[in-house]
Design an enzyme around this catalytic site. Structure first.
Site, PDB file in Angstrom:
ATOM      1  N   ARG A 131       0.833  -1.211   0.000  1.00  0.00           N
ATOM      2  CA  ARG A 131       0.000   0.000   0.000  1.00  0.00           C
ATOM      3  C   ARG A 131       0.863   1.256   0.000  1.00  0.00           C
ATOM      4  O   ARG A 131       0.575   2.232  -0.704  1.00  0.00           O
ATOM      5  CB  ARG A 131      -0.922  -0.019   1.223  1.00  0.00           C
ATOM      6  N   LYS A 132       1.937   1.258   0.783  1.00  0.00           N
ATOM      7  CA  LYS A 132       2.828   2.411   0.807  1.00  0.00           C
ATOM      8  C   LYS A 132       3.511   2.603  -0.555  1.00  0.00           C
ATOM      9  O   LYS A 132       3.707   3.739  -1.018  1.00  0.00           O
ATOM     10  CB  LYS A 132       3.881   2.250   1.904  1.00  0.00           C
ATOM     11  N   TRP A 167     -11.414   3.914   4.874  1.00  0.00           N
ATOM     12  CA  TRP A 167     -10.834   4.732   3.810  1.00  0.00           C
ATOM     13  C   TRP A 167      -9.740   4.017   3.026  1.00  0.00           C
ATOM     14  O   TRP A 167      -9.360   4.493   1.966  1.00  0.00           O
ATOM     15  CB  TRP A 167     -10.280   6.035   4.374  1.00  0.00           C
ATOM     16  N   ASP A 305      -8.909   3.419  20.145  1.00  0.00           N
ATOM     17  CA  ASP A 305      -8.357   4.548  20.882  1.00  0.00           C
ATOM     18  C   ASP A 305      -9.448   5.490  21.359  1.00  0.00           C
ATOM     19  O   ASP A 305      -9.550   5.813  22.554  1.00  0.00           O
ATOM     20  CB  ASP A 305      -7.360   5.293  19.987  1.00  0.00           C
ATOM     21  N   ARG A 493       0.262   7.001   9.304  1.00  0.00           N
ATOM     22  CA  ARG A 493       1.624   6.748   9.739  1.00  0.00           C
ATOM     23  C   ARG A 493       2.545   6.567   8.536  1.00  0.00           C
ATOM     24  O   ARG A 493       2.141   5.904   7.576  1.00  0.00           O
ATOM     25  CB  ARG A 493       1.654   5.504  10.652  1.00  0.00           C
TER      26      ARG A 493
END
Length: 538
Positions: A131-132, A167, A305, A493
């Site tokens: 993906r990156k 997303w 979170d 990130r």
């Protein structure tokens, strides 16, 4: 994140002068944090502009040949970011890619895509690495550098078995359309991908509050149907969040998250209890149908979170009055816990993360000994050789450490060694000036020092290390009561972003922990007045 109530007497180790200074600083900062809360109970916490989204917005406006005045402001932001000291400093993996994008946007940067891609993908594997890699190539395509991006990259698709946030499939659709249209005609774009992107871009108010996703989707559609009202509307939606300095943020805000933590930080400040009640009612209204919370209004993607900090805050206000809300949230967390005992951020089956596991541990009631014990065991296994945890959504090592230390105190299930290890790491990594940086040896900053002070409050005796740290921390407070800090939040990130109000909230949370642990509940009438008078902002 909530203060663990003491079973025995408080230990007044600070000395009278430092204790009074702490009380004054806490009162002034509490007033500032409370001032961010609106009539609905929502703490407003806007996010600052960032190079990546600003560059993408500028490129879209240039391609569509619209908004020259907005373009000037965007260029001004990017030029200042390149020429001046950077307000946000990334690790190398993000730094090189951001530098490449900045150069592409301003039209005078050297191409170094291979090095940027290698750094960006480093230390990842599998789906995340792929993906990156796709993101790197998509950015190159957006700025007309696809020919320089070298060869092809493997096909990348997700299915119902791939645990991802909402997303991620949208970004993948955009990446594919950009790749297809960069190498051929617009007609080569997959119709299903185009349909997905149209729905996302047409959503009023930025779909899922993800400006980066919105921009990448708009760029992909621009190649298929540029010049249409849909693209123009997409531009208008982004420009609605352009900051005064010309920058564009990655998300407009994280108000749900900040409301919950601000409520915890204000605990024990008597004049703000009615405000905390209003904040709790606001958060109850933001709970999603699955029992969780997202980071802001209008976000359907819930996560561990936000759900954990909302649960902690609601429990601190009126636990019996929020039973049904809490029950739904607990079921949400237990459904997400992985078989290894850890918790992922978004969806069960994704990689468990130490910071998310510690967050859930703090939210789980003591009756859930089995899940809590499994979480503690996961945290014990996850410590790195240096005693810290792998960074998560915060670049600061102390973020996961303070949450783990609090969780171990809240659930004493064989985590004593882990608790002592967290405290020991903070004791060993203090800077000579008394503060802490995000990583050992880095300059002290307010957020990392706040996290570290909270960690020290969980140990048996902080002694001179806490006093030196508190001394440094109090010296950083601005005359208006606020704090400034190098940002630690990351998203996606490893890109950092800055939410200044979150700095104040974390700072107040640290002062609240220190005040509860190390100062007497009542000292002198003057000190009590300073702690409890909301008008004391001098």
């Amino acid at each position: 994140m909530r203060v663990v109530q003491e079973a025995g007497p408080v230990r007044p180790q600070l000395g009278r002068d430092l204790a009074e200074e702490l009380a004054s600083a806490r009162a002034r900062l509490a007033a500032r944090v409370a001032a961010t809360v609106d009539g609905s109970g929502r703490a407003r916490a806007p996010v600052c502009g960032r190079i990546l989204e600003t560059a993408l917005t500028l490129r879209l406006l240039q391609l569509e040949r619209v908004e020259p005045a907005a373009q000037d402001r965007l260029v001004g932001y990017l030029c200042r970011a390149r020429a001046g000291p950077r307000s946000v400093s990334h690790d190398d993996e993000a730094e090189r890619l951001e530098a490449a994008v900045l150069g592409w946007a301003l039209g005078d940067g050297a191409d170094d895509l291979d090095a940027a891609e290698d750094a960006f993908v480093a230390e990842t594997a599998g789906f995340v690495a792929a993906r990156k890699r796709w993101m790197t190539h998509a950015l190159a395509g957006i700025f007309g550098r696809m020919a320089d991006s070298g060869g092809t990259i493997p096909p990348l698709r997700t299915d119902s078995a791939t645990p991802t946030a909402h997303w991620v499939p949208v970004l993948l659709s955009a990446f594919r359309v950009i790749s297809q249209t960069s190498r051929g005609a617009a007609a080569s774009a997959d119709p299903d991908d185009v349909a997905t992107l149209r729905l996302v871009v047409a959503t009023p108010g930025i779909w899922e509050r993800q400006i980066l996703t919105h921009l990448v989707a708009a760029h992909a559609l621009c190649r298929v149907e540029g010049g249409t009202p849909l693209i123009r509307d997409a531009i208008d939606q982004v420009l609605a969040f352009q900051r005064k300095d010309g920058g564009i943020p990655n998300i407009p805000d994280q108000d749900v998250f900040c409301t919950a933590i601000a409520g915890l930080a204000l605990e024990g400040t008597t004049p703000w209890e009615p405000l905390r009640t209003r904040m709790a009612e606001y958060l109850i209204g933001e709970q999603q149908s699955d029992g969780g919370w997202g980071f802001s209004e209008g976000v359907r993607q819930t996560d561990v979170d936000d759900t954990s900090v909302c649960m902690e805050f609601l429990h601190s206000t009126a636990p019996r009055g929020h039973t049904a809300v809490a029950d739904r949230a607990i079921r949400y967390l237990l459904r997400i816990q992985n078989g290894d005992g850890g918790f992922p951020t978004w969806i069960r089956g994704a990689d468990s993360e130490p910071a998310m596991t510690a967050a859930a541990l703090n939210a789980l009631p003591p009756v859930h000994r089995g899940p809590a014990g499994a979480a503690v065991a996961f945290l014990r296994r996850s410590r790195l050789p240096n005693g810290a945890f792998a960074p998560g959504w915060s670049r600061s090592n102390a973020n996961a450490l303070f949450r783990a230390a609090l969780g171990c105190r809240r659930h004493p299930l064989g985590g004593d060694e882990l608790l002592h290890g967290c405290v020991d790491y903070i004791m060993r990594t203090a800077n000579p000036d008394g503060g802490w940086g995000q990583q050992p040896g880095e300059p002290s900053d307010a957020i990392s020092t706040a996290f570290s002070l909270i960690t020290l409050c969980q140990g048996p005796s902080a002694g001179p290390v806490l006093r030196r740290g508190l001394r440094w921390f109090l010296d950083q407070q601005e005359s208006d009561g606020s704090y400034r800090s190098r940002p630690d939040s990351r998203g996606p990130r490893p890109f950092l972003y800055d939410a200044p109000d979150l700095t104040n909230i974390y700072a107040l949370l640290a002062l609240t922990h220190v005040a509860h642990r190390y100062t007497p509940r009542a000292t002198t009438p003057a000190l009590a007045a300073r702690i409890h008078d909301p008008s004391d902002s001098a």
